[in-house]
Design an enzyme around this catalytic site. Structure first.
Site, short mmCIF file in Angstrom:
data_model
loop_
_atom_site.label_atom_id
_atom_site.label_comp_id
_atom_site.label_asym_id
_atom_site.label_seq_id
_atom_site.Cartn_x
_atom_site.Cartn_y
_atom_site.Cartn_z
N ASP A 125 0.87 -1.16 0.00
CA ASP A 125 0.00 0.00 0.00
C ASP A 125 0.91 1.22 0.00
O ASP A 125 2.01 1.17 0.52
CB ASP A 125 -0.90 -0.04 1.25
N SER A 126 0.44 2.32 -0.57
CA SER A 126 1.30 3.50 -0.71
C SER A 126 1.58 4.18 0.63
O SER A 126 2.55 4.91 0.77
CB SER A 126 0.65 4.51 -1.64
N GLY A 127 0.70 3.99 1.59
CA GLY A 127 0.86 4.66 2.88
C GLY A 127 0.07 5.95 2.97
O GLY A 127 0.01 6.57 4.03
N GLY A 128 -0.54 6.36 1.87
CA GLY A 128 -1.32 7.61 1.87
C GLY A 128 -2.39 7.60 2.94
O GLY A 128 -2.55 8.58 3.68
N ASP A 150 -2.55 8.49 -3.18
CA ASP A 150 -3.82 9.15 -3.46
C ASP A 150 -4.13 10.11 -2.32
O ASP A 150 -3.31 10.32 -1.42
CB ASP A 150 -4.94 8.13 -3.66
N GLN A 200 -11.18 7.52 -5.87
CA GLN A 200 -11.77 8.16 -4.70
C GLN A 200 -13.14 8.74 -5.07
O GLN A 200 -13.60 8.59 -6.19
CB GLN A 200 -10.83 9.27 -4.19
N GLY A 254 -10.64 4.83 0.07
CA GLY A 254 -11.50 5.32 1.15
C GLY A 254 -12.32 4.18 1.73
O GLY A 254 -12.06 3.01 1.47
N HIS A 283 -6.44 -19.68 12.86
CA HIS A 283 -7.75 -20.25 12.53
C HIS A 283 -8.55 -19.32 11.61
O HIS A 283 -9.15 -19.75 10.63
CB HIS A 283 -8.56 -20.53 13.80
ZN LIG Z 1 -9.18 -23.71 12.87
#
Ligand SMILES: [Zn+2]
Length: 390
Positions: free
Chosen positions: A79-82, A137, A189, A227, A367
């Site tokens: 992910d860009s981190g924006g 973005d 967006q 978003g 799990h």
């Molecule tokens: Zn399990």
């Protein structure tokens, strides 16, 4: 709904629809690689913002990239981190500023200042060596005014163009081939406004036709729903998701960023989305929330998806293992599960939570990842070789 298909990445094939847990800081807390493979997890999402602060992308480059650094051999998305930077700045404005050039923010860790521009976001992700990277973005909370959301969309479009140019520059410089190149994801967006989402997608599609990515592609590899996917009341915005997905070319993967609960994933798939990531199975697992199938849940889900609908009733349920009610419950966590959890009773795992032994969190997180992987397998099967043209 999009039919299941298999796509190739530099680190292996992925069959849609697929779900990726978030290895935000290059790990799924407490779970080793072999354990993750055994759950059926075959791709994960790392976060550029967190990794640029700690341990720093330079260190990861010297380590040979984030796959080498983590010891992970399957596909990784960054992910860009924006989103993280904006959340930070929106919470406390003295932690940073947003300008047309990019964002400037302060590390909450040591107070140091950092710049993230569209170009730098691509440079950092190329340094990480992930299989899919996401443009920088300008996300805003769903409740802002339409004028502010319009400004967010316009800036997101301008920054996407800069990211695509930066990508093309790397393609040439690093002599990527069509086979080994990372894929680039544009982000749509527009909040809860269908018209803004559609305008954003149209403008991004225009950019893909105008700016050569270095390989003559006229589309984005991936297009993401940016978003939140729920409104201010937490209700999934089905009409917005559906109208936005319709704007995504068939060749591009439709990525529902940050989606979500099993129910929301199924809803989003029925709206045309096919790639997902979320912290829910692992984060909620660490807090003791167990996801499991309803008695006939797998069939309910399979039958609904084959008919191109969403399940009319619940196909899964959850319970909180840390509750007092399980103090003397000697039944297994989930007796029908094959992840290894059936070896432990509910009372034992409740006890682990009670004495704060992280083993309890690991058992439940593992799990839940198995539950998600099983769910995606069922969805993939149901969406294969079926005529799903809407
Ligand atoms: Zn399990």
């Amino acid at each position: 709904m999009r039919a299941s298909r298999t796509i190739m990445t530099p680190h292996g094939a992925l069959t849609t629809p697929f779900f990726m847990p978030d290895a935000t800081r290059a790990s799924i807390r407490g779970l080793e690689r072999e354990v993750l493979y055994q759950t059926g997890t075959n791709a994960m999402v790392v976060n550029t913002y967190h990794l640029m602060l700690d341990p720093g992308v330079d260190l990861i480059v010297r380590a040979g990239g984030v796959h080498e650094f983590m010891g992970w051999t399957m596909p990784l998305v960054s992910d860009s981190g924006g989103y993280q930077v904006y959340s930070l700045i929106h919470k406390k404005s003295d932690l940073g500023t947003v300008t047309e050039e990019g964002v400037r923010f302060r590390s909450v860790r040591d107070g140091s200042w950092h710049d993230l521009t569209p170009e730098r976001a691509v440079d950092l992700q190329v340094g990480l060596g992930t299989d899919v990277m996401v443009v920088l973005d300008d996300p805003r909370p769903v409740a802002v005014s339409k004028a502010e959301m319009t400004a967010s969309v316009e800036r997101t479009i301008r920054w996407a163009r800069r990211c695509r140019n930066a990508y093309a520059h790397h393609a040439q410089e690093q002599s990527w081939t069509a086979r080994n190149r990372p894929r680039l994801c544009a982000v749509i967006q527009g909040g809860a406004h269908i018209d803004l989402r559609q305008q954003c997608a149209d403008a991004l599609n225009d950019i893909a036709r105008e700016v050569d990515n270095g390989f003559g592609d006229q589309v984005w590899d991936v297009m993401g729903f940016g978003g939140r996917h729920v409104d201010e009341h937490g209700v999934i915005m089905r009409d917005v998701l559906a109208a936005t997905a319709q704007k995504i070319p068939q060749q591009s993967l439709a990525f529902g960023l940050g989606i979500g609960t099993p129910q929301d994933i199924v809803q989003a798939i029925s709206c045309g989305w096919e790639m997902f990531d979320c912290v829910i199975p692992t984060r909620e697992g660490r807090h003791g929330r167990v996801f499991l199938w309803e008695d006939d849940g797998k069939n309910i889900l399979r039958d609904a998806m084959r008919c191109g609908t969403v399940p009319a009733r619940g196909f899964y349920k959850t319970y909180d293992i840390a509750r007092q009610a399980f103090r003397e419950d000697s039944t297994p966590i989930d007796e029908r599960c094959t992840c290894g959890c059936a070896a432990y009773t509910r009372q034992y795992v409740r006890h682990l939570f009670s004495v704060r032994d992280s083993l309890g969190a690991h058992i439940i997180a593992r799990h839940n990842l198995r539950f998600y992987a099983e769910m995606m397998q069922i969805l993939q099967e149901a969406l294969k070789k079926t005529d799903l043209s809407e």
